[in-house]
Design a protein around this motif. Sequence first.
Motif, short mmCIF file in Angstrom:
data_model
loop_
_atom_site.label_atom_id
_atom_site.label_comp_id
_atom_site.label_asym_id
_atom_site.label_seq_id
_atom_site.Cartn_x
_atom_site.Cartn_y
_atom_site.Cartn_z
N UNK A 71 0.82 -1.21 0.00
CA UNK A 71 0.00 0.00 0.00
C UNK A 71 0.85 1.26 0.00
N UNK A 72 1.98 1.21 0.70
CA UNK A 72 2.89 2.36 0.73
C UNK A 72 3.40 2.69 -0.66
N UNK A 73 3.83 1.65 -1.38
CA UNK A 73 4.35 1.88 -2.73
C UNK A 73 3.24 2.32 -3.69
N UNK A 74 2.06 1.78 -3.53
CA UNK A 74 0.96 2.20 -4.40
C UNK A 74 0.68 3.70 -4.28
N UNK A 75 0.84 4.23 -3.07
CA UNK A 75 0.58 5.65 -2.85
C UNK A 75 1.72 6.53 -3.33
N UNK A 76 2.97 6.03 -3.19
CA UNK A 76 4.13 6.89 -3.43
C UNK A 76 4.79 6.72 -4.79
N UNK A 77 4.54 5.60 -5.46
CA UNK A 77 5.12 5.40 -6.79
C UNK A 77 4.13 5.92 -7.83
N UNK A 78 4.63 6.83 -8.66
CA UNK A 78 3.78 7.41 -9.70
C UNK A 78 4.23 6.87 -11.06
N UNK A 79 3.32 6.17 -11.74
CA UNK A 79 3.60 5.60 -13.06
C UNK A 79 2.74 6.37 -14.06
N UNK A 80 3.39 7.00 -15.04
CA UNK A 80 2.65 7.85 -15.96
C UNK A 80 3.15 7.67 -17.39
#
Length: 712
Positions: free
Chosen positions: A158-167
């Motif tokens: 969950x931490x990585x889902x919030x902080x990693x931005x894939x665009x």
Amino acid sequence: MDIKSFLRVVKKYKWLLILVPITVVVITYFLVQNLPKEYSSTVQISTGLLDPSKKVITNENVDLYQVSQQFSSIIEKFKMKRNINLLSYNLILHDLQNPKKSFRKYSDKIDSLNANQRTEVINLFQEKLVTKSILTLADNKGKYKLYDLVESMGYGEETFRKNIDISHLENSDYINIEYVSENPELSAYVVNNYAADFITNYSGEVSVNQNNSMGLLDSVLKQKESIMNTKNNSLASFKRNKGVLNLDEQSATVYGQINTYEAQKTELLRSIQSTQSALSVINGKLRGNDPLTAGSSRADNREIVRLKKERENATSVWVSNGFKANDQAKVDSLTRIIQDKSNTNYDENVYDPRASKQALGTQKTALELQLAQAEAGVSTIDRQLSVLRARYNSMVPYDADIQNYQREADLATKEYMTALDQYHQNEAGRIAGLQLKIEQLGLPGNAEPSKKIIYLAGSGFGSFFLCLGFVGLIFFLDDKIVSSRQLASATNSKSIGVLNRIEGNERSIREIWNDKSDNLNYDIYRDMLRSLRFEVDSLMSADDSKILGITSLVSGEGKTFVAYSLAYGFAMTGKKILLIADDAPVVKSDSKALAVSQNFQTFLIKKEIQTEDLITIMNKNTSGNSLLEMQSIKNLHAGFDVLRNQFDMIIIDVNSLRDINIAKEWLLFTEKNIAVFEYGKELRDTDKELVDYIKKTPGFLGWVLNKVHLNS
């Protein structure tokens, strides 16, 4: 929404809107002082989907919608739990295996492990990394709570889902992965490791899937090829066995020959018919008496023949007698006669019948020869047609069979070609398709600009709008009527005037009207009263009405004071006013003042009234008795007729509508009515029936909003 009313509510709660945001901003300021610095790192991945330099077929058309779907699919695969878990395993293993270079300080759960336990935990995480298994809460049921260990270090899913931005930037070939943390090395490690692992795993999956697809397509292609060859061989075998090379062309050729011979036969039959007709005509000429053939001088010809024989005999005699003169004369005579007969016959018959007969005979012979040839030609054509028709009829049974063979062969060929195209497309896509590659590694960077200003601004604006929303909620939940527009909307009827609240215990309209001080409250009241007087006077003058009733929903809303005020206001215009009202404090005056009151009940009995200068007051029956119990309707109407003749206007302070029985009786004798509503009160459900009643009363002019607060 009434904007003015809302702004009044906002003004009322202005200190709340000011103090709360200031307090929140101050608290936020102290909270953000200890925020750690943040470092961002970004890795850039090329896909090869939109980069022409990485395509084998450079002129290949690009379906942007399909490409967009591919990018979305790749981004979603990045976010899959399995890929994030691999990153978690790598990070926890890095920190456990390199205590001195750990990205983060060990958590209490990691610190509680001794060296042997840490080794066991490392082995367990390495095993999960190799098998690419998913980390779940079930991993807490073993000897070590692996799930909790990862979460304690901040490496959880969950931490990585919030902080990693894939665009993905629109119409570009690149996917950007950005991660922000308190450690620049950690940020760079996360994005690089995450991208590398994903490319390895995803490329491997794509390769396996493509190989499986190519194997399946190759198998299908071989199957389609075998079916195509079988169908084509069956078609070729049928043609060989039946002696058919190309049935369509052969049948067309034979059919064309049949048409040609039939056309020739038709022409010959036409020639035979014409020849037979010609022979019939010639035979008729030869058998008939046609002068051209039979002639008109047969007898003459026989005579000439006889004479010639006779001349021959005479000549013989002449020769036998030795050429005597008399015998010669006979011969000469016969010669002259024959000559004359011949000349005569020639003149009568220009054409020689023998020549005509000879010509007809010749023509007849030619025509008979021509007829024989034509009949022989018809026989030959009939024999040839029989042969051709037999050959054509022999082809007909094969037509259905050969069409089936041909159709099956064509279908099998099309299926094979379709499978072949699909095979080649997949082969080309395999070569020139998705090519994930890290174009730019993520590098440790400088600290991100401080977000303290953003937090402060956000907290300030957020708290302000929260308070504003709270004030708006109060406004929308508040059913108090504070404007004439609200009153008109709530009662669904007209609002004809507004009167402000008179502060203090002063209740004399005379004092209010004649006040010369700078009392703004009195000035506004006078102006509003003049406006109300104008509205009422205009509406009543339209049909020459004189009796005005003033009522309210409940008592205490100021209708009596409004009645006294309107009476004084109309008196100021020079009108003679009668006020029928409850007792009220009055002040004697020389002119245009509120005079000593008389009793309405006494007037009804005596029909006598003592008129004052401009305002005459009659007190109503305060005992609450019914008008109809005191006098009949006829007498009451007669009394009001007397009053109408003596006064310019009669103002009646009607009981409140809560005393509906008394109010209804007074309203029977009024010509126009107005209702008073107190500022700041709510229109309850029990009041709505009274509102409907007064609206339906004949001559209802509208509402007056009374006791309005000027400072609200």
